[in-house]
Enzyme design. Structure first.
Site, PDB file in Angstrom:
ATOM      1  N   PHE A   1       8.822   4.026 -22.173  1.00  0.00           N
ATOM      2  CA  PHE A   1       9.355   5.019 -23.274  1.00  0.00           C
ATOM      3  C   PHE A   1       8.258   6.084 -23.460  1.00  0.00           C
ATOM      4  O   PHE A   1       7.040   6.052 -23.418  1.00  0.00           O
ATOM      5  CB  PHE A   1       9.587   4.539 -24.704  1.00  0.00           C
ATOM      6  CG  PHE A   1      10.616   3.468 -24.772  1.00  0.00           C
ATOM      7  CD1 PHE A   1      11.816   3.713 -25.367  1.00  0.00           C
ATOM      8  CD2 PHE A   1      10.200   1.934 -24.799  1.00  0.00           C
ATOM      9  CE1 PHE A   1      12.645   2.549 -25.555  1.00  0.00           C
ATOM     10  CE2 PHE A   1      11.135   0.927 -24.797  1.00  0.00           C
ATOM     11  CZ  PHE A   1      12.524   1.302 -25.474  1.00  0.00           C
ATOM     12  N   ASP A   2       8.675   7.300 -23.550  1.00  0.00           N
ATOM     13  CA  ASP A   2       7.978   8.469 -23.876  1.00  0.00           C
ATOM     14  C   ASP A   2       7.641   8.201 -25.548  1.00  0.00           C
ATOM     15  O   ASP A   2       8.425   7.415 -26.112  1.00  0.00           O
ATOM     16  CB  ASP A   2       8.785   9.695 -23.899  1.00  0.00           C
ATOM     17  CG  ASP A   2       8.027  10.957 -24.469  1.00  0.00           C
ATOM     18  OD1 ASP A   2       6.720  11.138 -24.155  1.00  0.00           O
ATOM     19  OD2 ASP A   2       8.523  11.852 -25.418  1.00  0.00           O
ATOM     20  N   LEU A   3       6.742   8.737 -26.156  1.00  0.00           N
ATOM     21  CA  LEU A   3       6.448   8.742 -27.483  1.00  0.00           C
ATOM     22  C   LEU A   3       7.026   9.830 -28.414  1.00  0.00           C
ATOM     23  O   LEU A   3       8.043   9.486 -29.192  1.00  0.00           O
ATOM     24  CB  LEU A   3       5.077   8.579 -27.865  1.00  0.00           C
ATOM     25  CG  LEU A   3       4.691   8.276 -29.375  1.00  0.00           C
ATOM     26  CD1 LEU A   3       5.189   6.945 -29.738  1.00  0.00           C
ATOM     27  CD2 LEU A   3       3.089   8.246 -29.547  1.00  0.00           C
TER      28      LEU A   3
END
Length: 215
Positions: A8-10
């Protein structure tokens, strides 16, 4: 091949930092260049590393700009950050089901840790790769491949989830499947142009994609 690993990106994906980022850029830019930048000017800065974004403004003052941005960003973090619906429940479900989970972000580690703690996500992620850990940021494959190495996973069994074209292109460059999030601040149509394998209307849409029941 069955998906066993989700990266995941944050920012803008797991936690809603959009307002924090916009306000941090506006504060910084208008301190150095009063009344030159408006809210609508900020979107192109969102996504790349700060050094890359600020290099388009004033290459001589990049370090000053980054320092001011980070000072404001940290001071106002919890004031502006919000949770996205179904993120916590989805990540918790993935973790309980035995998926390997990682975060790959262009942010510095100290602020990343603040965001993960704010989202109550600390216990779910086995690996967190930040801008401090790599030479090249997304869309270069290096950060994703580093995360996969640490997770003992392969690109073929991995899905990269993000809100920006850097995430989709980074996933493609690393050889993973990709999922865009329709709640991206840049707009669903913008992200769709980069042809992610999936588009999530809400984070829980991820569950049937990887073979789990919906929430």
């Amino acid at each position: 091949m069955k998906i066993t690993t989700v990266l995941f990106d944050l920012d803008g994906t797991l936690i809603n930092t959009n307002e924090l980022i916009i306000e941090s850029f506006l504060h910084t830019l208008n301190k150095f260049y009063p009344e030159k930048y408006k809210r609508e000017d900020i979107l192109p800065f969102m996504g790349p590393p700060l050094s890359e974004s600020f290099s388009t403004v004033d290459i001589e003052r990049i370090n000053e700009l980054i320092e001011e941005y980070r000072k404001f960003n940290i001071a106002h973090h919890d004031e502006f950050v919000e949770e996205f619906e179904t993120v916590y429940e989805t990540v918790e479900t993935l973790k309980k089901a035995g998926f390997k989970l990682g975060i790959v972000t262009t942010k510095a580690r100290n602020v990343v840790n603040m965001g993960i703690e704010f989202g109550r996500l600390t216990s779910f992620f086995d690996v967190v790769v930040t801008i401090d850990d790599v030479q090249n940021a997304k869309p270069h494959p290096e950060p994703l491949l580093l995360a996969l190495k640490q997770l003992h996973s392969t690109p073929e069994e991995t899905l990269m989830v993000g809100d920006n074209h850097h995430d989709i292109e980074g996933g493609k460059n690393a050889g993973t499947k990709t999922a865009g999030v329709a709640w991206t601040v840049k707009g669903r149509d913008f992200l769709a142009k980069f042809n992610p394998d999936y588009m999530l209307e809400t984070m829980s849409d991820l569950l049937p994609i990887v073979g789990l029941k919906e929430l």
